[in-house]
Design an enzyme around this catalytic site. Sequence first.
Site: not given
Ligand code: FPP
Length: 246
Positions: A41, A135, A24
């Site tokens: 991201h 893993l 997050d």
């Molecule tokens: C939360 O941050 C993160 C996500 C919704 C997406 C996580 C995805 C990745 C790190 C990339 C894809 C992963 C793989 C394994 C290929 P947020 O956008 O909710 O952040 P915020 O709460 O600060 O707005």
Amino acid sequence: MATELLEQIRLNGAVPRHVAVIMDGNGRWARARGKPRYEGHRAGMKAVREVIEGAVEAGVEILTLFAFSHENWQRPAREIAALMNLLERYAKKEKHELKRQGVEVHVIGEVEALPDSARASVADLIEFTRGRRTLTLILALNYGSRGELVRAARRLAQSALRGEREPAAIDEAALRAELYTAPWPDPDLLIRTSGERRLSNFLLWQMAYTELYVTPVLWPDFTRQDLFAAILDYQRRERRFGKVTV
Ligand code: FPP
């Protein structure tokens, strides 16, 4: 520094077998830099590599990453497209490296509903890494825990209707066997970044006894050092599973 933490983990002994992560804070990381959310991201992919390498180094057997939730479909279409694109690029670009590291990839969630090209790249990644043993990496894609439980209940009801089991014979083991996560043990440790103290519909059944670790670090800044700090914190805890220790 990371080496010292790793040494301490080894001295302490028992490493969590299964670590789950709610990644997050990508959006906040981007906003703090005046960049679009997508850049957060993109930067988060580096942290994905870090946590996988760190898990291998520490001897974690299973790593589950919450990459895309049911609820994420409510984000702007542009952000969803960017996330799908990242996932596809990740699957294509990293597959050789993952295989070299001994990582076997699995997915949980309603993967059928992902766009065709993302789904195909993920299917290829799973196939390509099959048989690796260092893993097990489980990507939660289009995953929601309540949806998973509804799906399990439906499957049990169908098997009861077919006369394969008595409703009274449905117990915890029977329900567990219908979850996406049936092949693996429950997480020992959950890490959530960016300081939020919520489960956000992630592995609700599976985390009944999981130790929770929340760090203020935003996901794109998360390094293997942060993973090692979480494991050390876990090693200091006493897990009782509802019992008393004498
Ligand atoms: C939360 O941050 C993160 C996500 C919704 C997406 C996580 C995805 C990745 C790190 C990339 C894809 C992963 C793989 C394994 C290929 P947020 O956008 O909710 O952040 P915020 O709460 O600060 O707005």
